[in-house]
Design an enzyme around this catalytic site. Structure first.
Site, PDB file in Angstrom:
ATOM      1  N   HIS A 486       0.659  -1.068   0.061  1.00 44.21           N
ATOM      2  CA  HIS A 486      -0.023  -0.171   0.025  1.00 44.21           C
ATOM      3  C   HIS A 486       1.000   1.366   0.164  1.00 44.21           C
ATOM      4  O   HIS A 486       0.881   2.254  -0.794  1.00 44.21           O
ATOM      5  CB  HIS A 486      -0.848   0.036   1.088  1.00 44.21           C
ATOM      6  CG  HIS A 486      -1.942   1.192   1.385  1.00 44.21           C
ATOM      7  ND1 HIS A 486      -3.074   1.115   1.107  1.00 44.21           N
ATOM      8  CD2 HIS A 486      -1.492   2.539   1.646  1.00 44.21           C
ATOM      9  CE1 HIS A 486      -3.513   2.277   1.452  1.00 44.21           C
ATOM     10  NE2 HIS A 486      -2.741   3.127   1.661  1.00 44.21           N
ATOM     11  N   GLU A 487       1.686   1.322   1.107  1.00 41.85           N
ATOM     12  CA  GLU A 487       2.365   2.620   0.931  1.00 41.85           C
ATOM     13  C   GLU A 487       3.485   2.672  -0.226  1.00 41.85           C
ATOM     14  O   GLU A 487       3.800   3.935  -0.655  1.00 41.85           O
ATOM     15  CB  GLU A 487       3.421   2.525   2.328  1.00 41.85           C
ATOM     16  CG  GLU A 487       2.493   2.531   3.674  1.00 41.85           C
ATOM     17  CD  GLU A 487       1.502   3.655   3.545  1.00 41.85           C
ATOM     18  OE1 GLU A 487       1.471   4.528   3.132  1.00 41.85           O
ATOM     19  OE2 GLU A 487       0.523   3.617   4.364  1.00 41.85           O
TER      20      GLU A 487
HETATM   21 ZN   LIG Z   1      -2.828   5.336   2.092  1.00 43.16          ZN
END
Ligand SMILES: [Zn+2]
Length: 694
Positions: A486-487
């Site tokens: 995600h990051e």
């Molecule tokens: Zn996010």
């Protein structure tokens, strides 16, 4: 931009500071990253002060310019102003999140009100607004590019939305509404905190049946700290209440704790939030009307991808219709367990977690500790690099001897397939005292164009992932793996952006598309095969585990969706009320859920008197979690259709989404990539909500 000579020559103190202050000199580092080892706490404040002085002088120069305002002498000049301030701010705030100290915290306290005042000074400057308005009103004269139009439009609207077009008297009303709102929202969240902290459920040994050891020992500590040594205490904080609800065999205690949780701020005592909440809703409706909007929701949504409340309702209601029957099925399944076990009662909201846990064991039997050996941190990191490389040809090379934001961080040079430098990526993965909780992606320098050249970004991915311990390397949970993907998605967004100007306007409900879409690759069998290797044997993850993992995503989906949708709809219901608004919160909430058809076995994820999100920043915005999920599922579907590493889809995604984010209308960007508006179908499919009736 270099230093303003005017400032340096005018003050000998500043001149001295300039000599050894890294922010006031060229960085002279590889890739021009901040020279972290030379930056000391004492350098920040002077750099901030000089930065603000410079920026003020630059803005004053724009205002005093006698020429007819145009895009270059007003909008571009404004965009270029405050270079030093941006330079010091980005380093400072990235460091206060990931590597803070007492000195940095003190500086933060000192600088925050100054920066707030400075930004108000600009946003409320009538002479500056007059110039911007002139350019805005005369747009056709300047033959602007799409990106320039987008910048101008957003800049202008930002001022208007702050009241720049209002008369003196109205501006005063606006100010007093804003002040009252800030007092009320602080009081609201303090009340929630106090209600949470004041409550303890004390139990004796016989109240512990079914609870895991870790929860019990924590509860003993809480009881001791509360002066009741020898007992056990549970709280309404999430890490205490939800495991309790999940495992406690004592139905009465589950009910008691759950009632305490769902009535926070609603106990008729000094911490009661009903009146405060009602006043916040009332004032926000009033403010919207003052600024010329139908409702607060219309005001909030205008610059977002959703644009108007109708679009949000249409999404939420559509999903609601699908999710409620699935939740009903879950109730039926859980009631069967209750009946089979001879319980002579009907499932209540406080029973849900307990019976859902039984369902989970029965249906999926997936244990976190089975997965971890396949998720060694370095392998997972190489997995995200692999994806970026397969998709966009981007390469990541470790940089040795690079200046680092913290000794535990690692630096990578990011390059195109042909070797062109794109930027620098830091990765800083483990918890420590100087780092705040959670995971995020930040920038030490953002992309923009300067004299026709790219200023290359310096991006950081920060996490609080499991540390190596003893002989064990860092072995991640599935959740941590998703978080890393995600990051990294946010990082790709920052690295690939091709914005010309330093100010970009990413639609608030579009921000999570580039990040959430990456999570899909994390669990694709083809990708798992590459990176999920056993940390000792090197064997790839067995197909049976991959299978369990993929099946388990349908678990409890009815509940998860209904719970979050109920809260999202409630948020929208409040903020689409037109002024004047005078409501009784408890009645409103009750009638609303009756009308909506919320089933009695589920309570909204948040009830009004502790719904902090919609007081603090997610007002008319709680929908965004669901909105973003529609986007990432539909966007990933484009890859699924042609192959998850298909080059034409990847190229279009990079060109239309990653490169443009924040420089054009989000829906337009999306349509350019996908060929149509986002469809809800892939989300329904992935959440198992597609054919749901019984
Ligand atoms: Zn996010």
């Amino acid at each position: 931009m270099g230093l303003s000579l005017l400032v340096l020559n005018s003050c000998s103190k500043n001149k001295k500071a300039a000599t050894d202050n890294p922010f006031l000199n060229d960085y002279n580092t590889p890739f021009n990253v901040p020279p972290f080892e030379r930056i000391m706490a004492k350098h920040y404040m002077p750099a901030f002060e000089i930065g603000m002085t410079e920026a003020r002088a630059e803005i004053e120069a724009i205002i005093r310019d006698r020429q007819e305002p145009d895009f270059v002498n007003t909008i571009e000049a404004l965009d270029k102003s405050g270079d030093l301030l941006t330079r010091v701010s980005s380093v400072f705030f990235a460091q206060t999140s990931a590597n803070t100290s007492d000195s940095l915290q003190n500086i933060e306290v000192e600088i925050s009100p100054k920066l707030a005042a400075y930004s108000d000074e600009i946003r409320l400057n009538p002479r500056l607004f007059e110039k911007i308005k002139y350019v805005y009103d005369n747009q056709p004269k300047y033959n602007l590019s799409e990106e320039q139009q987008f910048l101008l439009e957003n800049l202008y609207k930002g001022f208007v939305r702050n009241g720049a077009n209002l008369g003196k008297e109205e501006q005063d009303s606006l100010k007093s509404i804003n002040q009252r709102l800030s007092v009320l929202s602080v009081k609201f969240s303090q009340n929630v905190l106090d209600e949470t902290n004041n409550y303890r459920l004390f139990v004796d040994k016989d109240g512990l049946a079914g609870l895991p050891e870790s929860l019990i020992s924590g509860a003993a500590d809480v009881a001791k700290a509360s002066g009741q040594e020898g007992k056990w205490a549970f709280t309404t904080q999430r890490p205490s209440i939800f495991p309790f609800l999940q495992y406690s065999e004592n139905r009465e205690l589950r009910r008691e704790l759950f009632n305490a949780y769902t009535n926070r701020g609603n106990n008729g005592n000094e911490y009661d939030n009903n009146a405060i909440f009602a006043e916040i809703i009332k004032l926000r409706a009033e403010r919207a009307s003052l600024l010329g909007y139908k409702t607060h929701s219309h005001y909030v949504l205008e610059p977002r991808m959703a644009k108007v409340p109708e679009n949000v309702f249409s999404l939420l209601n559509n999903l609601w219709e699908r999710a409620v029957p699935v939740a009903r099925n879950e109730v039926v399944d859980m009631q069967k367990i209750i009946d089979r076990e001879g319980g002579k009662f009907k499932l209540e909201p406080s029973d849900w977690w307990y019976y859902a846990e039984k369902m989970r064991k029965q249906k999926y039997d997936l244990d976190d500790s089975e997965l971890r050996p396949y998720f060694e941190l370095d392998n997972v990191r190489d997995g995200v690099f692999y994806c970026a490389n397969k998709l966009f040809g981007i390469k990541f090379t470790p940089i040795t001897g690079c200046s680092l934001p913290h000794s535990e961080a690692r630096a990578f040079e990011v390059k195109e397939a042909d070797g062109t430098h794109i930027g620098v990526l830091y990765m800083d993965f483990h918890p420590r005292d100087s780092k705040r909780q959670g995971a995020w992606c930040g920038t030490y320098r953002s992309h923009r164009m300067l004299d026709g050249q790219s200023v290359t970004p310096v991006v950081t991915v920060v996490g609080n992932f499991t540390r190596p311990s003893g002989d064990l390397p860092a072995l991640l949970s599935m959740d941590e793996v998703s978080t890393l993907f995600h990051e990294f998605g946010h990082a790709l967004d920052a690295l690939c952006n091709r914005n010309t100007y330093s100010q970009t306007f990413v639609a608030w409900d579009f921000v999570e598309l580039p990040s959430q879409i990456m999570e899909h690759w994390a669990t694709e069998p083809e990708v798992l095969n590459i990176y999920a290797k056993h940390y000792i044997t090197g064997e790839p993850i067995p197909a049976s585990l991959v299978n369990k993992l993929s099946k388990s995503r349908y678990f409890n989906q009815g509940f998860d969706n209904v719970e979050i949708l109920a809260a999202s709809l409630l948020d929208m219901a409040y903020y689409t009320l037109e002024a004047p608004v005078n409501i009784d919160i408890q009645n409103f909430e009750k009638e609303f859920f009756m009308k909506t058809g919320l089933i009695p076995e589920i309570v909204s994820r948040y009830r009004s008197t502790y719904f902090l999100h919609i007081i603090d920043g997610y007002d008319s915005g709680y929908y965004s979690y669901t909105w973003a999920a529609v986007l990432d599922n539909d966007a990933f579907e484009a890859f699924k259709e042609k192959g998850i590493f298909d080059q034409s889809v990847a190229g279009s995604y990079r060109k239309n989404i990653l490169e443009k984010n924040g420089t054009m209308d989000a829906m337009q960007m999306y349509i350019n990539f996908r060929g149509h508006e986002p469809s809800i179908e892939p989300l329904l499919k992935n959440r198992g909500l597609l054919q749901a009736t019984r």
